[in-house]
Design an enzyme around this catalytic site. Structure first.
Site, short mmCIF file in Angstrom:
data_model
loop_
_atom_site.label_atom_id
_atom_site.label_comp_id
_atom_site.label_asym_id
_atom_site.label_seq_id
_atom_site.Cartn_x
_atom_site.Cartn_y
_atom_site.Cartn_z
N GLY A 16 0.84 -1.19 0.00
CA GLY A 16 0.00 0.00 0.00
C GLY A 16 0.88 1.24 0.00
N GLY B 213 4.29 0.37 2.27
CA GLY B 213 5.01 -0.69 1.57
C GLY B 213 5.46 -0.24 0.19
N ASN C 276 0.69 -0.99 11.97
CA ASN C 276 0.31 -0.22 13.15
C ASN C 276 -0.04 -1.11 14.33
OD1 ASN C 276 0.35 2.58 12.53
ND2 ASN C 276 -1.50 2.33 11.27
N LYS D 68 4.13 5.25 19.88
CA LYS D 68 3.33 5.46 18.67
C LYS D 68 1.84 5.37 19.01
CE LYS D 68 3.40 5.40 13.87
NZ LYS D 68 2.81 4.37 13.02
N ASN E 177 -1.64 7.32 18.08
CA ASN E 177 -2.69 6.65 17.29
C ASN E 177 -3.99 6.46 18.08
OD1 ASN E 177 -0.15 4.69 15.75
ND2 ASN E 177 -1.46 6.14 14.69
N ASN F 175 -6.40 8.71 16.00
CA ASN F 175 -7.11 7.87 15.03
C ASN F 175 -8.54 7.58 15.50
OD1 ASN F 175 -4.27 7.60 14.39
ND2 ASN F 175 -4.81 5.88 13.08
#
Lengths: 315, 315
Positions: free
Chosen positions: A14, A17, A111, A195, A199, A203
């Site tokens: 994606g 990557g 993630n 992280k 997130n 998120n």
């Protein structure tokens, strides 16, 4: 440790990557992409990686990236890089084995928590790295990745406990040789929890508060307070798990997020597009680990329960 | 206390107001409905109230309910019942005065905290009752109210401190005579906090979890846990304010909600239709009062912050 000319396979190509595979291939690495929906396009035209702020463009021919539809076409490689959404992790049980030999190194760009452990279990190896991408990038169309981060952002490596000494440096050097900026974490676990401190609130709250950009969360006093409370729950949980994160890390993340401007997290784009959201890796696993370590996490418990149901991954 | 044949005005004739006004009118009370959008329909066809589980239907002609568009058409009445959304409370400052005489009794069917006090202030009277509806009902279309609760549910009355003795019983008797089941609360404050223990989790979580009916909240173990945690925060806050609510009241509300089936709370319908949501009365006021009394309310704080932003009532 990786040999003179290692062979690479990317599973899940994606935004992250695609950016990394493209630059490694442009740097001359022996690259093999495992593709599904993008196979025809890349087979026909290769792929392009752009870094917008730097006005850099990398063009790869099909022969530079060797697209394949089946891992058996690629066969065993030296490094497997996993860029799949963690919601598709079960597919790795069939996708990975044809790519593996005893000394294969596995790297996850994913993630949240639980991915490194899953790779270690499937491949029965401790040669597993986490690679946390501090990169804002989109896969614009099949074979075209656009990176919006100045200097391409960076990748932070961390090793699974027990991984061979120097492994992440050996992989990191190939990234650096291809022009990808790299950092090394003393502790993969700590890097993952740091992280998560971003997130988990951003998120999650951007989805629930009406699909708003992150700046609207930090500019709303009540939601900023909730973000800080979520970060503090995670920080205390991380502390119980042995990762000492400084008390002002949360407030600094709020500051950073304010500077980031009108950013829409990937999870929000996934949710909006009806794609699976990585609820377990980002919210479920940290909640379970933190609670098991004795940390009360009322804000996270509520956020997780709502997101799980909202994304129809609930009971 | 109300006279032989009291005159009633209903201000805000949604699901609850419509159900109660309709049954009172069917019972022969002198009913006057103050309507806006539903005026034409009710003027033309009257209104219908259905109790689905009991297969009961009450049909009212326009003359049974005397629809009006302006409170001056109705003039002073003996009882004003307010069924407006609390988000529209400021309108009461102009709507109520034409309906009032010194001995007028005011009754609010509204959700949340702060409404009884506002009526008392506007009408400059202590003849104010809270009437909490334990009723699952929807206004299906103009002039049609459907009640999904077996035996129609019930209405619980509570008096403002200082209200004349026996006032709520006098009003309650008219309800009972019309077939509406009635209970009397020893403490209006306590009754309001008990009601919040239902409204806070179920009105809020159904919106955020993907606009699902209440049964999906209680059947999801994580969301049921969050509901119970929210109820416990409210119960402890109520305790600090002098209202002793028993520890198993929350679990019993979960049971009740399970039996209620696929119910969509009014707040969810409001949100879905783009109408204002009673964020302050249901979530904001109890949070502020509970926190001021020293109760930590992390689940409520987060729920309120998200709902406030989602409904664009935030910063």
């Amino acid at each position: 440790m990786l040999g003179e000319h290692p062979k690479w396979a990317f599973v899940g190509v994606g935004a992250m990557g695609g950016y990394i595979a493209g630059r490694l291939a442009a740097g001359g690495e022996d690259m093999h992409l495992l593709l599904r929906s993008d196979y025809e396009a890349v087979r026909a035209q290769g792929m392009t990686v752009e870094i917008v702020p730097d006005e850099q463009v990398f063009r790869l021919t099909p022969d530079d990236v060797n697209p394949a539809r089946d891992p058996a076409e690629i066969g065993p490689v030296d490094v497997v890089v996993v860029g799949l959404k963690s919601t598709a992790n079960e597919a790795l049980r069939t996708l990975l084995p044809p790519l593996l030999k005893p000394e294969t190194v596995l790297v996850t760009l994913q993630n949240g928590l639980g991915n490194v452990e899953l790779l270690s279990e499937i491949a029965q190896t401790n040669r597993v790295l986490g690679a946390l991408c501090q990169i804002g990038a989109n896969r614009v169309e099949p074979g075209l990745v656009r990176n919006f981060t100045p200097r391409g952002g960076f990748v932070q490596f961390g090793e699974l406990p027990g991984a061979p000494e120097g492994l992440m440096q050996a992989v990191g050097e190939r990234f650096q040789a291809a022009g990808i900026r790299v950092r090394y974490a003393a502790s993969l676990g700590e890097a993952l929890w740091r992280k998560l401190m971003w997130n988990v609130p951003f998120n999650g709250l951007t989805i629930l508060s009406g699909m708003v950009p992150t700046i609207e969360i930090v500019e709303d006093p009540a939601l900023r307070g909730v973000s800080l409370a979520l970060m503090e729950e995670l920080r205390l949980a991380a502390g119980r798990l042995g990762y000492a994160i400084e008390a002002d890390y949360g407030p600094k993340q709020v500051e950073f997020t304010h500077k980031l401007g009108a950013y829409l997290p990937s999870t929000l784009l996934d949710y909006r597009a009806g794609r699976p959201v990585e609820v377990e890796a980002i919210w479920g696993e940290p909640l379970r680990l933190g609670q098991a370590a004795g940390q009360k996490m009322p804000h996270l418990a509520q956020l997780y329960a709502i997101l799980r149901k909202l994304t129809k991954q609930g009971a």
